[in-house]
Design a protein around this motif. Structure first.
Motif, PDB file in Angstrom:
ATOM      1  N   ASP A 117      35.975  -4.158  40.566  1.00 33.62           N
ATOM      2  CA  ASP A 117      36.499  -2.636  39.665  1.00 33.62           C
ATOM      3  C   ASP A 117      37.257  -3.290  38.433  1.00 33.62           C
ATOM      4  N   ARG A 118      37.587  -2.602  38.099  1.00 38.98           N
ATOM      5  CA  ARG A 118      37.554  -2.286  36.213  1.00 38.98           C
ATOM      6  C   ARG A 118      38.966  -2.942  36.064  1.00 38.98           C
ATOM      7  N   LYS A 119      39.549  -2.606  37.038  1.00 40.57           N
ATOM      8  CA  LYS A 119      41.405  -2.602  37.431  1.00 40.57           C
ATOM      9  C   LYS A 119      41.888  -4.544  37.525  1.00 40.57           C
ATOM     10  N   THR A 120      41.038  -4.489  39.228  1.00 37.09           N
ATOM     11  CA  THR A 120      41.504  -5.797  39.213  1.00 37.09           C
ATOM     12  C   THR A 120      40.391  -7.121  38.869  1.00 37.09           C
ATOM     13  N   GLY A 121      38.999  -6.372  38.625  1.00 34.58           N
ATOM     14  CA  GLY A 121      38.197  -7.477  38.720  1.00 34.58           C
ATOM     15  C   GLY A 121      37.513  -7.740  40.168  1.00 34.58           C
ATOM     16  N   LYS A 122      38.221  -7.575  40.898  1.00 35.44           N
ATOM     17  CA  LYS A 122      37.598  -7.377  42.699  1.00 35.44           C
ATOM     18  C   LYS A 122      36.186  -7.050  42.742  1.00 35.44           C
ATOM     19  N   THR A 123      35.343  -7.354  43.811  1.00 34.79           N
ATOM     20  CA  THR A 123      33.770  -7.061  43.089  1.00 34.79           C
ATOM     21  C   THR A 123      33.544  -5.826  44.295  1.00 34.79           C
ATOM     22  N   LEU A 124      33.517  -4.338  44.498  1.00 34.71           N
ATOM     23  CA  LEU A 124      33.110  -3.783  44.733  1.00 34.71           C
ATOM     24  C   LEU A 124      32.300  -3.750  45.399  1.00 34.71           C
ATOM     25  N   TRP A 125      31.085  -3.955  44.960  1.00 39.58           N
ATOM     26  CA  TRP A 125      29.511  -3.976  45.937  1.00 39.58           C
ATOM     27  C   TRP A 125      28.084  -5.229  45.135  1.00 39.58           C
ATOM     28  N   ARG A 126      27.509  -5.221  45.802  1.00 39.17           N
ATOM     29  CA  ARG A 126      26.099  -6.117  44.763  1.00 39.17           C
ATOM     30  C   ARG A 126      25.123  -6.278  45.903  1.00 39.17           C
ATOM     31  N   ARG A 127      24.463  -5.554  44.974  1.00 38.53           N
ATOM     32  CA  ARG A 127      22.767  -5.705  46.151  1.00 38.53           C
ATOM     33  C   ARG A 127      21.829  -6.472  45.035  1.00 38.53           C
ATOM     34  N   GLU A 128      21.074  -6.923  46.016  1.00 39.48           N
ATOM     35  CA  GLU A 128      19.812  -8.247  45.691  1.00 39.48           C
ATOM     36  C   GLU A 128      18.834  -7.209  46.073  1.00 39.48           C
ATOM     37  N   VAL A 129      17.904  -8.181  45.210  1.00 41.84           N
ATOM     38  CA  VAL A 129      16.023  -6.957  45.427  1.00 41.84           C
ATOM     39  C   VAL A 129      15.212  -8.336  45.272  1.00 41.84           C
ATOM     40  N   THR A 170      46.236 -18.410  29.939  1.00 42.71           N
ATOM     41  CA  THR A 170      47.287 -17.999  30.411  1.00 42.71           C
ATOM     42  C   THR A 170      48.295 -16.760  28.994  1.00 42.71           C
ATOM     43  N   LYS A 171      47.266 -16.516  28.829  1.00 43.36           N
ATOM     44  CA  LYS A 171      48.032 -15.436  27.983  1.00 43.36           C
ATOM     45  C   LYS A 171      47.213 -14.003  27.542  1.00 43.36           C
ATOM     46  N   ASN A 172      47.243 -12.922  28.045  1.00 37.26           N
ATOM     47  CA  ASN A 172      47.030 -11.844  27.843  1.00 37.26           C
ATOM     48  C   ASN A 172      45.970 -11.737  28.597  1.00 37.26           C
ATOM     49  N   LEU A 173      45.961 -12.594  30.411  1.00 40.65           N
ATOM     50  CA  LEU A 173      44.317 -12.658  30.483  1.00 40.65           C
ATOM     51  C   LEU A 173      45.326 -11.057  31.870  1.00 40.65           C
ATOM     52  N   VAL A 174      44.339 -10.571  32.245  1.00 40.54           N
ATOM     53  CA  VAL A 174      44.486  -9.330  33.046  1.00 40.54           C
ATOM     54  C   VAL A 174      43.812 -10.088  34.413  1.00 40.54           C
ATOM     55  N   TRP A 175      42.797 -10.522  34.060  1.00 39.04           N
ATOM     56  CA  TRP A 175      41.948 -11.240  35.747  1.00 39.04           C
ATOM     57  C   TRP A 175      40.979 -11.898  35.211  1.00 39.04           C
ATOM     58  N   LYS A 176      39.655 -12.998  35.791  1.00 36.48           N
ATOM     59  CA  LYS A 176      39.446 -13.740  35.515  1.00 36.48           C
ATOM     60  C   LYS A 176      38.111 -13.488  37.410  1.00 36.48           C
ATOM     61  N   THR A 177      37.076 -13.226  37.157  1.00 34.99           N
ATOM     62  CA  THR A 177      36.474 -12.854  38.591  1.00 34.99           C
ATOM     63  C   THR A 177      35.085 -14.125  38.055  1.00 34.99           C
TER      64      THR A 177
END
Length: 482
Positions: free
Chosen positions: A101-113, A62-69
């Motif tokens: 995404d550095r600003k929002t924490g949103k997943t931009l892509w996920r690659r699996e092998v 609740t303090k100084n949290l920009v995002w959590k993913t």
């Protein structure tokens, strides 16, 4: 057949810190640019320092949290470019690389092998413990069950280099390091160890150098002297070696520094500091003594025959190098004899050729050095974060301990390495307690923050934000985040 507790701590968790690349320089990026990025474990130049950034000393949900993913589990650490955060992970048969995404924490892509094979490793390691590295756009990752792989900023696979299989009971832990267009990977294992350099642009092998070293868990350093070729400095079992970056030629070495490397090489003015466990005497009893447990009298030790010894039973695979279910004299004696030959934090003077052991060892600290977290040099002082919450400040010139104390609210294990910025040092315990210290020879505790989640990964600092990976999430903390 009872193992020393200090070495057991090393064995159980060595792979974690060991994800730390160290650099003397990093390309031609300006100082201002590099304070906004954290392109490998331990950040700009691999120092663990982001001077110019100002992350908050106090933070929570609740303090100084920009995002959590939410992110899948791994012990590897986050790296940060101008607009992305890269992570690796694994789930089932999938080896995963993530871009957020550095600003929002949103997943931009996920690659699996898919895993190319299944490597049986100790339960305290995982399939994605090495930390990736980036050139600011592309990302490069190493998975022991696959090899090296590179993705572009859009997630498109650029190339892959199959490697392995590897033989290491505790798992592979070293991370790839990048020097210009050369990607370096150290693969120390029970036998057939080597260091390999590949072209970061296409994954083609530039050179490969065999090493006599055995199971080690340290990531190399890149050193650029004023005169002479750029060097790859590799901390291995018994020795620290320097190879030329262009050809892989062994240039100099120092021996008797310890058998099982911990942390990573770190640089000070004219010196390099290396840390490894070991001792003067074998920690295991003679083979004849343990053969008293040989119930079937076959002159081999089966796992069930040592079941009464919990340590030996759980770590049996360390002795059983060929995985045939039994330990013969040669396997046992190899491990017994491997633990002799020095220990502690050793300062080595840079400069010279060949065997520098008699001339370039400046000092050796055999007490109070940590089992897992790498040392940190910040504003002219070495800081050591040892299990049990023991913090030491050390004079880098003499090895003298200047102050030693504890983090009273976090008297526990530590796997993450300390990082620093803005006159503050951040140390994270295994249960997620983040102690913030005022950087000084007589350091003081500024704040303690409790994430309430297990943490193995070392934090990243970039552009005033502190990025911490817990067992199931990645946090970004910044001034006024909420």
């Amino acid at each position: 057949m009872k193992l020393k507790s200090s070495l057991l701590i090393l064995i159980v968790s060595l792979f974690v810190v060991v994800n730390s690349p160290t650099y003397a320089q990093q390309g031609s990026k300006t100082s201002a640019t590099r304070t906004r990025e954290w392109l490998q474990f331990r950040g700009p130049d691999g120092t663990g320092v982001a001077e110019g950034s100002a992350p908050p000393a106090e933070f929570s949900a609740t303090k100084n949290l920009v995002w959590k993913t939410a992110v899948p589990f791994a012990r590897s650490s986050p790296i940060v470019t101008a607009d992305r955060v890269f992570l690796t992970a694994s789930e089932g048969d999938k080896l995963i690389t993530l871009a957020l995404d550095r600003k929002t924490g949103k997943t931009l892509w996920r690659r699996e092998v898919p895993r190319a094979r299944h490597m049986s490793i100790y339960r305290a390691n995982d399939a994605a413990s090495p930390t990736p590295v980036s050139d600011g756009k592309n990302v490069f990752a190493f998975f022991a069950e696959l090899g090296l792989i590179s993705y572009g900023p859009d997630g498109k696979e650029r190339w892959r280099l199959p490697m392995g299989p590897f033989n290491s009971f505790y798992g592979m832990a070293a991370s790839p390091v990048l020097a210009g267009n050369t990607l370096v990977m150290v693969c120390d294992q029970r036998a057939d160890s080597y260091v390999i350099a590949v072209d970061a642009r296409d994954g083609k092998v530039l050179w490969k150098k065999s090493r006599p070293n055995y199971e080690a868990y340290s990531t190399p350093a890149i050193y650029k002297p004023k005169d002479g070729p750029t060097q790859v400095i590799v901390l291995g079992s018994q020795t620290v070696d320097a190879y030329s970056l262009d050809k892989g030629e062994r240039l100099w070495w120092v021996s008797k520094i310890g058998s099982y490397p911990k942390g990573v090489p770190i640089f000070g003015p004219g010196l390099i500091y290396v840390m490894a466990d070991g001792g003067d005497d074998p920690f295991l009893p003679p083979f004849e003594e343990v053969m008293k447990a040989d119930a079937n009298k076959d002159q081999r030790l089966q796992r069930e025959e040592v079941k009464a010894n919990a340590d030996a039973y759980e770590h049996f695979g360390w002795l059983d190098s060929n995985n045939d279910g039994s330990v013969e004299r040669s396997e046992y004696d190899f491990v017994r004899n491997s633990t002799t030959g020095g220990q502690g934090l050793t300062a080595v003077r840079l400069g010279g050729k060949g065997d520098l052991t008699p001339t370039n060892v400046v000092w050796n600290l055999k007490k109070s050095y940590p089992s897992i977290p790498a040392p940190l040099i910040y504003r002219g002082i070495i800081y050591l974060m040892k299990e049990g919450g023991i913090v030491s400040s050390v004079d880098p010139a003499s090895g003298q301990v200047l102050k030693q104390g504890r983090t009273p609210e976090a008297l526990e294990e530590y796997y993450a390495s300390p990082v620093a910025a803005d006159g503050k040092i951040f140390v994270v315990s295994a249960s997620g307690k983040v102690t913030v210290l005022k950087a000084d020879a007589q350091w003081e505790i500024v704040a303690t923050n409790d994430l309430g989640e297990e943490v193995w990964a070392t934090p990243a600092i970039a552009g005033g934000n502190l990025f911490i990976r817990s067992r199931g999430a990645l946090y970004s903390f910044g001034q006024g985040g909420n």
